[in-house]
Design a protein around this motif. Structure first.
Motif, PDB file in Angstrom:
ATOM      1  N   LEU A 170       0.842  -1.195   0.000  1.00  0.00           N
ATOM      2  CA  LEU A 170       0.000   0.000   0.000  1.00  0.00           C
ATOM      3  C   LEU A 170       0.878   1.246   0.000  1.00  0.00           C
ATOM      4  CD1 LEU A 170      -2.872  -0.595   2.601  1.00  0.00           C
ATOM      5  CD2 LEU A 170      -3.085  -0.389   0.132  1.00  0.00           C
ATOM      6  N   THR A 171       0.509   2.207  -0.816  1.00  0.00           N
ATOM      7  CA  THR A 171       1.159   3.519  -0.783  1.00  0.00           C
ATOM      8  C   THR A 171       0.092   4.566  -0.517  1.00  0.00           C
ATOM      9  OG1 THR A 171       2.855   2.838  -2.384  1.00  0.00           O
ATOM     10  CG2 THR A 171       2.531   5.201  -2.052  1.00  0.00           C
ATOM     11  N   LEU A 172       0.254   5.284   0.575  1.00  0.00           N
ATOM     12  CA  LEU A 172      -0.675   6.349   0.939  1.00  0.00           C
ATOM     13  C   LEU A 172      -0.007   7.691   0.672  1.00  0.00           C
ATOM     14  CD1 LEU A 172      -1.040   3.832   3.110  1.00  0.00           C
ATOM     15  CD2 LEU A 172      -2.815   5.326   3.992  1.00  0.00           C
ATOM     16  N   VAL A 173      -0.705   8.555  -0.039  1.00  0.00           N
ATOM     17  CA  VAL A 173      -0.160   9.859  -0.425  1.00  0.00           C
ATOM     18  C   VAL A 173      -0.763  10.930   0.479  1.00  0.00           C
ATOM     19  CG1 VAL A 173       0.194  11.498  -2.299  1.00  0.00           C
ATOM     20  CG2 VAL A 173       0.001   9.042  -2.809  1.00  0.00           C
ATOM     21  N   PHE A 174       0.079  11.507   1.330  1.00  0.00           N
ATOM     22  CA  PHE A 174      -0.358  12.533   2.271  1.00  0.00           C
ATOM     23  C   PHE A 174       0.200  13.892   1.877  1.00  0.00           C
ATOM     24  CE2 PHE A 174      -0.485   8.692   4.946  1.00  0.00           C
ATOM     25  CZ  PHE A 174      -1.717   8.829   5.558  1.00  0.00           C
ATOM     26  N   GLU A 175      -0.428  14.946   2.395  1.00  0.00           N
ATOM     27  CA  GLU A 175       0.170  16.266   2.259  1.00  0.00           C
ATOM     28  C   GLU A 175       1.508  16.269   3.000  1.00  0.00           C
ATOM     29  OE1 GLU A 175      -1.444  19.633   4.510  1.00  0.00           O
ATOM     30  OE2 GLU A 175      -2.745  18.233   5.580  1.00  0.00           O
ATOM     31  N   HIS A 176       2.442  17.049   2.512  1.00  0.00           N
ATOM     32  CA  HIS A 176       3.757  17.139   3.151  1.00  0.00           C
ATOM     33  C   HIS A 176       3.766  18.312   4.128  1.00  0.00           C
ATOM     34  CE1 HIS A 176       7.998  18.533   3.427  1.00  0.00           C
ATOM     35  NE2 HIS A 176       8.210  17.239   3.558  1.00  0.00           N
ATOM     36  N   VAL A 177       4.186  18.033   5.367  1.00  0.00           N
ATOM     37  CA  VAL A 177       4.324  19.079   6.385  1.00  0.00           C
ATOM     38  C   VAL A 177       5.784  19.101   6.817  1.00  0.00           C
ATOM     39  CG1 VAL A 177       3.488  19.942   8.604  1.00  0.00           C
ATOM     40  CG2 VAL A 177       1.947  18.650   7.120  1.00  0.00           C
ATOM     41  N   GLU A 178       6.318  20.299   7.072  1.00  0.00           N
ATOM     42  CA  GLU A 178       7.753  20.499   7.178  1.00  0.00           C
ATOM     43  C   GLU A 178       8.437  19.705   8.292  1.00  0.00           C
ATOM     44  OE1 GLU A 178       5.518  22.856   6.888  1.00  0.00           O
ATOM     45  OE2 GLU A 178       5.956  23.805   4.966  1.00  0.00           O
ATOM     46  N   GLN A 179       7.804  19.600   9.472  1.00  0.00           N
ATOM     47  CA  GLN A 179       8.477  18.923  10.576  1.00  0.00           C
ATOM     48  C   GLN A 179       7.462  18.331  11.532  1.00  0.00           C
ATOM     49  OE1 GLN A 179      10.672  21.624  13.173  1.00  0.00           O
ATOM     50  NE2 GLN A 179       9.198  23.274  12.825  1.00  0.00           N
ATOM     51  N   ASP A 180       7.941  17.397  12.360  1.00  0.00           N
ATOM     52  CA  ASP A 180       7.068  16.847  13.392  1.00  0.00           C
ATOM     53  C   ASP A 180       7.344  17.556  14.711  1.00  0.00           C
ATOM     54  OD1 ASP A 180       9.290  15.597  14.682  1.00  0.00           O
ATOM     55  OD2 ASP A 180       9.054  13.813  13.464  1.00  0.00           O
ATOM     56  N   LEU A 181       6.494  17.290  15.694  1.00  0.00           N
ATOM     57  CA  LEU A 181       6.590  18.006  16.970  1.00  0.00           C
ATOM     58  C   LEU A 181       7.854  17.622  17.731  1.00  0.00           C
ATOM     59  CD1 LEU A 181       4.994  20.115  18.538  1.00  0.00           C
ATOM     60  CD2 LEU A 181       3.823  18.266  19.738  1.00  0.00           C
ATOM     61  N   GLN A 182       8.334  16.402  17.561  1.00  0.00           N
ATOM     62  CA  GLN A 182       9.580  16.001  18.214  1.00  0.00           C
ATOM     63  C   GLN A 182      10.734  16.883  17.737  1.00  0.00           C
ATOM     64  OE1 GLN A 182      11.590  12.261  17.069  1.00  0.00           O
ATOM     65  NE2 GLN A 182      11.527  11.707  19.225  1.00  0.00           N
ATOM     66  N   THR A 183      10.811  17.098  16.422  1.00  0.00           N
ATOM     67  CA  THR A 183      11.854  17.965  15.865  1.00  0.00           C
ATOM     68  C   THR A 183      11.657  19.397  16.325  1.00  0.00           C
ATOM     69  OG1 THR A 183      11.959  16.536  13.920  1.00  0.00           O
ATOM     70  CG2 THR A 183      12.939  18.722  13.721  1.00  0.00           C
ATOM     71  N   TYR A 184      10.409  19.839  16.367  1.00  0.00           N
ATOM     72  CA  TYR A 184      10.092  21.203  16.811  1.00  0.00           C
ATOM     73  C   TYR A 184      10.583  21.434  18.239  1.00  0.00           C
ATOM     74  CZ  TYR A 184       7.176  25.304  17.915  1.00  0.00           C
ATOM     75  OH  TYR A 184       6.721  26.540  18.303  1.00  0.00           O
ATOM     76  N   ILE A 185      10.340  20.472  19.128  1.00  0.00           N
ATOM     77  CA  ILE A 185      10.774  20.596  20.518  1.00  0.00           C
ATOM     78  C   ILE A 185      12.294  20.578  20.594  1.00  0.00           C
ATOM     79  CG2 ILE A 185      10.787  19.453  22.779  1.00  0.00           C
ATOM     80  CD1 ILE A 185       7.955  18.427  22.113  1.00  0.00           C
ATOM     81  N   ARG A 186      12.909  19.681  19.825  1.00  0.00           N
ATOM     82  CA  ARG A 186      14.367  19.555  19.856  1.00  0.00           C
ATOM     83  C   ARG A 186      15.042  20.841  19.394  1.00  0.00           C
ATOM     84  NH1 ARG A 186      15.209  15.669  16.004  1.00  0.00           N
ATOM     85  NH2 ARG A 186      14.554  14.055  17.462  1.00  0.00           N
ATOM     86  N   ASN A 187      14.422  21.548  18.454  1.00  0.00           N
ATOM     87  CA  ASN A 187      15.033  22.743  17.876  1.00  0.00           C
ATOM     88  C   ASN A 187      14.578  24.040  18.521  1.00  0.00           C
ATOM     89  OD1 ASN A 187      16.388  21.101  16.059  1.00  0.00           O
ATOM     90  ND2 ASN A 187      14.845  21.336  14.454  1.00  0.00           N
ATOM     91  N   CYS A 188      13.796  23.959  19.584  1.00  0.00           N
ATOM     92  CA  CYS A 188      13.299  25.186  20.218  1.00  0.00           C
ATOM     93  C   CYS A 188      14.454  25.936  20.891  1.00  0.00           C
ATOM     94  CB  CYS A 188      12.193  24.871  21.223  1.00  0.00           C
ATOM     95  SG  CYS A 188      12.764  24.192  22.795  1.00  0.00           S
ATOM     96  N   PRO A 189      14.341  27.248  21.073  1.00  0.00           N
ATOM     97  CA  PRO A 189      15.424  28.023  21.701  1.00  0.00           C
ATOM     98  C   PRO A 189      15.666  27.603  23.148  1.00  0.00           C
ATOM     99  CG  PRO A 189      13.434  29.351  21.446  1.00  0.00           C
ATOM    100  CD  PRO A 189      13.199  28.087  20.681  1.00  0.00           C
ATOM    101  N   SER A 190      16.828  27.929  23.661  1.00  0.00           N
ATOM    102  CA  SER A 190      17.210  27.511  25.015  1.00  0.00           C
ATOM    103  C   SER A 190      16.258  28.043  26.082  1.00  0.00           C
ATOM    104  CB  SER A 190      18.639  27.974  25.320  1.00  0.00           C
ATOM    105  OG  SER A 190      18.753  29.384  25.169  1.00  0.00           O
ATOM    106  N   ALA A 191      15.624  29.156  25.792  1.00  0.00           N
ATOM    107  CA  ALA A 191      14.676  29.728  26.761  1.00  0.00           C
ATOM    108  C   ALA A 191      13.384  28.926  26.835  1.00  0.00           C
ATOM    109  CB  ALA A 191      14.364  31.175  26.388  1.00  0.00           C
ATOM    110  N   GLY A 192      13.176  28.012  25.901  1.00  0.00           N
ATOM    111  CA  GLY A 192      11.968  27.204  25.895  1.00  0.00           C
ATOM    112  C   GLY A 192      10.924  27.746  24.930  1.00  0.00           C
ATOM    113  N   ILE A 193       9.820  27.031  24.818  1.00  0.00           N
ATOM    114  CA  ILE A 193       8.724  27.423  23.935  1.00  0.00           C
ATOM    115  C   ILE A 193       7.821  28.404  24.666  1.00  0.00           C
ATOM    116  CG2 ILE A 193       6.806  26.576  22.526  1.00  0.00           C
ATOM    117  CD1 ILE A 193       8.186  23.798  22.616  1.00  0.00           C
ATOM    118  N   ASP A 194       7.430  29.454  23.985  1.00  0.00           N
ATOM    119  CA  ASP A 194       6.529  30.445  24.578  1.00  0.00           C
ATOM    120  C   ASP A 194       5.257  29.754  25.066  1.00  0.00           C
ATOM    121  OD1 ASP A 194       5.881  33.574  24.632  1.00  0.00           O
ATOM    122  OD2 ASP A 194       4.090  32.489  24.013  1.00  0.00           O
TER     123      ASP A 194
END
Length: 312
Positions: free
Chosen positions: A85-109
């Motif tokens: 099976l091949t499922l074709v989804f919309e492409h979204v730039e990043q997942d939340l794990q990456t978002y958290i990992r790349n957040c600034p040292s001060a943390g997420i607002d």
């Protein structure tokens, strides 16, 4: 499939491989998820057909916080024992794990955390209203666009395909599983709300809340923080005795001490999401009405909320 050109592999997990690709017909980026489904004696498992039908029907509503499924392709292998099976989804730039990992040292607002959690709960409310339990909600399965729009992904797929593929501890994490699943008890929609609570805490802490290595270790991590539930709340007919965890009777950890940035309403919501008893856990619909979200803009609350049957 000739209309899609693979660009690069995005992920390789328990349920298949995901590739970034270009849709030549529409000149857009998409995500191709490739999964092998093992046929039973009667052919394609009826559960697979039922869940794919459900997945496609949800797409007609176009919920803003659910990743869009554009197309599905199926091909049999030569021996016809496996269907690719091949499922074709919309492409979204990043997942939340990456978002958290790349957040600034001060943390997420804190306002951003609230916005992210609201969008996740909005998506889960939509799924639950349409009788779908995600069952594998975690930061890797939550996508976030450059515009800050949250998209829950992989809903329903774990239920469809988990019986037909190997599952290893490397790719299937315990950290967001609720106690009733870990205790091998019955479960329903509250499993997703426990996961929401874990993700909410992780956004404040910037690290997972419960990091167990086995089911027992995960339960120990949970009870060491929340305290051991009363005997009256312990499920019956399960392989684990409450006495196994009797050392975790001290008072629960205070979330406000762990997360200085969280407001009192946030503490209250978190406590109600991380209830041991699933019947006491807030539902998605109830969570959306919680005071923690009272200052979410009305326009944000009204966007794409409801279900395919018109519930508002």
């Amino acid at each position: 499939m000739e209309n899609y050109v693979q660009v690069t592999e995005i992920a390789n997990g328990a349920y298949g491989r995901v590739y970034k690709a270009r849709d030549l017909n529409h000149n857009r980026l998409v995500a191709l998820k490739k999964i092998a489904v093992i046929n039973d004696e009667q052919g394609i498992p009826i559960s697979t057909i039922r869940e794919i039908t459900s997945l496609k029907s949800l797409q007609s509503f176009g919920h803003q916080n659910i990743v869009r499924l554009y197309d599905i392709f199926a091909n049999y292998t030569v021996d016809r024992r496996t269907m690719d099976l091949t499922l074709v989804f919309e492409h979204v730039e990043q997942d939340l794990q990456t978002y958290i990992r790349n957040c600034p040292s001060a943390g997420i607002d804190t306002r951003k955390i609230k916005d992210i959690i609201y969008q996740i709960v909005n998506a889960i409310d939509f799924l639950h209203a349409n009788r779908i339990v995600h069952r594998d909600l975690k930061p890797q399965n939550v996508l976030i666009s450059r515009q800050g729009i949250v998209k829950v992904a992989d809903f329903g797929l774990a239920k469809v395909f988990c019986e037909n593929v190997p599952i290893t501890s490397v790719v299937v994490t315990l950290w967001y599983r609720c106690p009733e699943v870990l205790l091998q008890s019955t479960y329903a929609t509250p499993v997703d709300m426990w996961s929401v609570g874990c993700i909410m805490a992780e956004l404040y802490l910037r690290e997972p809340l419960f990091c167990g290595q086995t089911d027992i270790d995960q339960l120990q991590k949970i009870f060491s923080m929340t305290g051991l539930p009363d005997e009256s709340e312990w499920p019956v007919n399960i392989p684990f005795s409450r006495s196994t965890f009797c050392q975790y009777t001290r008072r629960p950890v205070q979330y406000s001490e762990m997360m200085p940035e969280i407001c009192q309403d946030g503490v209250d919501l978190l406590q109600k999401l991380l209830k041991f008893n699933p019947k006491e856990r807030l539902t998605a619909e109830e969570s959306l009405q919680h005071p923690y979200f009272q200052d979410v803009l009305p326009s944000e609350k009204s966007d794409n909320h409801g279900d395919v049957n018109g519930r508002q």
